[in-house]
Design a protein around this motif. Structure first.
Motif, mmCIF file in Angstrom:
data_model
loop_
_atom_site.group_PDB
_atom_site.id
_atom_site.type_symbol
_atom_site.label_atom_id
_atom_site.label_comp_id
_atom_site.label_asym_id
_atom_site.label_seq_id
_atom_site.Cartn_x
_atom_site.Cartn_y
_atom_site.Cartn_z
ATOM 1 N N SER A 143 46.106 36.425 51.802
ATOM 2 C CA SER A 143 44.987 37.335 52.072
ATOM 3 C C SER A 143 45.514 38.578 52.793
ATOM 4 C CB SER A 143 43.958 36.611 52.945
ATOM 5 O OG SER A 143 43.186 37.533 53.668
ATOM 6 N N GLY B 196 36.015 35.734 51.828
ATOM 7 C CA GLY B 196 34.739 36.430 51.847
ATOM 8 C C GLY B 196 34.133 36.255 53.224
ATOM 9 N N ASN C 245 27.065 44.561 52.536
ATOM 10 C CA ASN C 245 28.453 44.708 52.089
ATOM 11 C C ASN C 245 28.687 44.504 50.606
ATOM 12 O OD1 ASN C 245 28.030 41.955 51.994
ATOM 13 N ND2 ASN C 245 30.155 41.493 52.419
ATOM 14 N N ASP C 246 27.628 44.415 49.821
ATOM 15 C CA ASP C 246 27.831 44.201 48.379
ATOM 16 C C ASP C 246 27.738 45.512 47.628
ATOM 17 O OD1 ASP C 246 28.185 41.521 48.334
ATOM 18 O OD2 ASP C 246 26.121 41.032 47.767
ATOM 19 N N LEU D 257 34.676 43.128 53.691
ATOM 20 C CA LEU D 257 34.679 42.228 54.846
ATOM 21 C C LEU D 257 35.225 42.994 56.050
ATOM 22 C CD1 LEU D 257 34.480 39.297 55.982
ATOM 23 C CD2 LEU D 257 36.838 38.969 55.243
ATOM 24 N N VAL E 61 34.958 32.178 49.593
ATOM 25 C CA VAL E 61 36.193 32.569 48.896
ATOM 26 C C VAL E 61 35.967 33.883 48.159
ATOM 27 C CG1 VAL E 61 37.684 31.911 46.954
ATOM 28 C CG2 VAL E 61 36.903 30.172 48.563
ATOM 29 N N LYS F 127 27.939 41.686 40.800
ATOM 30 C CA LYS F 127 28.787 41.967 41.967
ATOM 31 C C LYS F 127 30.154 42.504 41.526
ATOM 32 C CE LYS F 127 29.797 39.598 46.317
ATOM 33 N NZ LYS F 127 29.117 38.754 47.299
ATOM 34 N N SER G 221 43.352 45.908 52.759
ATOM 35 C CA SER G 221 42.785 45.856 54.108
ATOM 36 C C SER G 221 43.292 47.055 54.898
ATOM 37 C CB SER G 221 43.211 44.571 54.818
ATOM 38 O OG SER G 221 42.728 43.442 54.122
ATOM 39 N N GLY H 267 37.622 44.141 48.328
ATOM 40 C CA GLY H 267 38.027 43.456 47.093
ATOM 41 C C GLY H 267 37.236 44.064 45.951
ATOM 42 N N ALA I 80 29.498 38.131 38.428
ATOM 43 C CA ALA I 80 30.511 39.171 38.691
ATOM 44 C C ALA I 80 30.696 40.103 37.492
ATOM 45 C CB ALA I 80 31.849 38.497 39.002
ATOM 46 N N LYS J 57 44.347 33.275 48.490
ATOM 47 C CA LYS J 57 43.348 32.671 49.376
ATOM 48 C C LYS J 57 42.480 33.776 49.954
ATOM 49 C CE LYS J 57 44.277 28.555 52.098
ATOM 50 N NZ LYS J 57 45.174 28.046 53.128
#
Ligand code: BTX
Length: 329
Positions: A90, A119, A177-178, A190, A124, A185, A136, A208, A226, A116
């Motif tokens: 991650s 969310g 956050n979507d 995050l 996940v 989606k 990130s 992501g 998705a 890994k």
């Protein structure tokens, strides 16, 4: 070494380069050159070889190596320090560690694949190799901890604007956050922080994004909910979306919004966020860990808190929840 080899091909686009020349530039043997070329092929790069001419890159593999992102990067500080992984558990985990070790504001971690991905609430996040964006960003904003959720909203605006610029597609934001595209989606954000009760040490914003997946690339658990940019653009018939360019544009959009926000506060970002939002002005279910509130989403406060008026007329301040829009209203 792989990065240097890619750079050589990029500097000689469409031309043959002899193995001899490559070995001189890289300072390694011809056998080592051949091994690196084979590795690039395994990574999806299409390379021609011809006797007495050498090698030529026919097709780039839509890679997101550091130098592939940096060729498009026009930010002042965001992403100037980039850490890239072919695969990692991650990027969020790596960014936390880097932040603890003193990484500066603007350091970004990018991975071609996450094994890994995280969310919210321990869920996940699937990040398939070669088709998605997982990154990130490490920030060190001079903010009290309660203000940091606003940065999620900033990130959502940045992503929507960068997607529009790169693909022409208009996405929608579902608080908090979507990011959805045609109701499905597309992006998850995050935001986590390292903080004392009244002092933020760092904020890590993980993004992501589904870019070039086909329907078969999504597992059974998320296939129905998705989508990817490729699936929604030109009826999935077009060229793959350039992930490196998109990353560079997300970083630029975010940097500009972040500077504006630090100078003038969330009020300057709020109208933009509202213009992309689908949750405001609708009836929603706000599902929290212990509670569900049903009501009319009136708007967000200057702190990014969602205001929901229930059927008795009481207004609830929602700080964190999963939102479901009531389709019957
Ligand atoms: P979330 O909790 O809002 O969404 C997670 C839910 O979304 C899952 O339970 C699943 O139903 C669905 N889901 C999982 N993967 C996908 C996908 N690829 N596309 C669409 N839906 C999916 C959202 O959490 C926050 C995700 C942040 C991901 C980034 S990637 C970079 C960074 N590193 C890391 O580990 N996490 C962040």
């Amino acid at each position: 070494m792989k990065e240097q080899l890619l750079k050589i091909f990029q500097d000689h686009q469409g031309e043959y380069i002899s193995g001899e020349k490559i070995s001189q530039e890289l300072g390694c043997s011809r056998t080592a050159v051949w091994k690196h070329i084979e590795e690039l092929r395994k990574n999806g790069y299409q390379l021609d070889s011809a006797p007495r001419k050498g090698y030529r890159m026919v097709m780039r593999a839509n890679g997101i190596h550091t130098h592939e992102i940096k060729q498009y990067l026009t930010t002042k500080f965001l992403g100037r320090e980039l850490t890239y992984f072919d695969a990692t558990e991650s990027t969020q985990q790596i960014a936390h560690k880097l932040a603890q070790d003193g990484a500066e504001e603007g350091h970004v971690v990018v991975a071609n694949e996450q094994t890994k991905g995280k969310g919210r609430l321990g869920r996940v996040w699937h990040s398939r190799s070669n088709t998605s964006i997982s990154m990130s960003m490490i920030l060190r904003p001079p903010l009290p901890p309660q203000k940091t959720p606003q940065l999620t909203l900033l990130a959502a605006v940045a992503v929507v604007q960068a997607i529009k610029k790169n693909t022409g597609l208009q996405c929608e934001i579902k608080w908090p956050n979507d990011i959805l595209l045609k109701g499905k989606k597309l992006v998850g954000i995050l935001t986590e922080m390292q903080a004392d009760p009244d002092l933020v040490h760092s904020v890590i914003i993980g993004i992501g994004l589904n870019v070039n997946q086909t329907s078969e690339d999504f597992g059974e658990d998320i296939a129905h909910l998705a989508t990817s940019l490729h699936l929604e653009k030109d009826g999935a018939s077009g060229e793959p979306v350039d992930r490196a360019r998109l990353i560079a544009d997300i970083l630029l959009e975010f940097e500009e919004l972040y500077e504006e926000y630090l100078e003038n506060g969330f009020q300057s970002i709020r109208p933009l966020w509202e213009s992309y939002s689908i949750s405001v002005g609708t009836y929603i279910y706000a599902r929290m860990i212990k509670d569900v509130i049903y009501g009319y989403a009136k708007g967000i406060t200057d702190d990014g808190v969602l205001l929901v008026e229930d059927e008795s007329g009481k207004t609830h301040h929602i700080y964190s929840a999963d939102i479901e829009i009531d389709p019957s209203k």
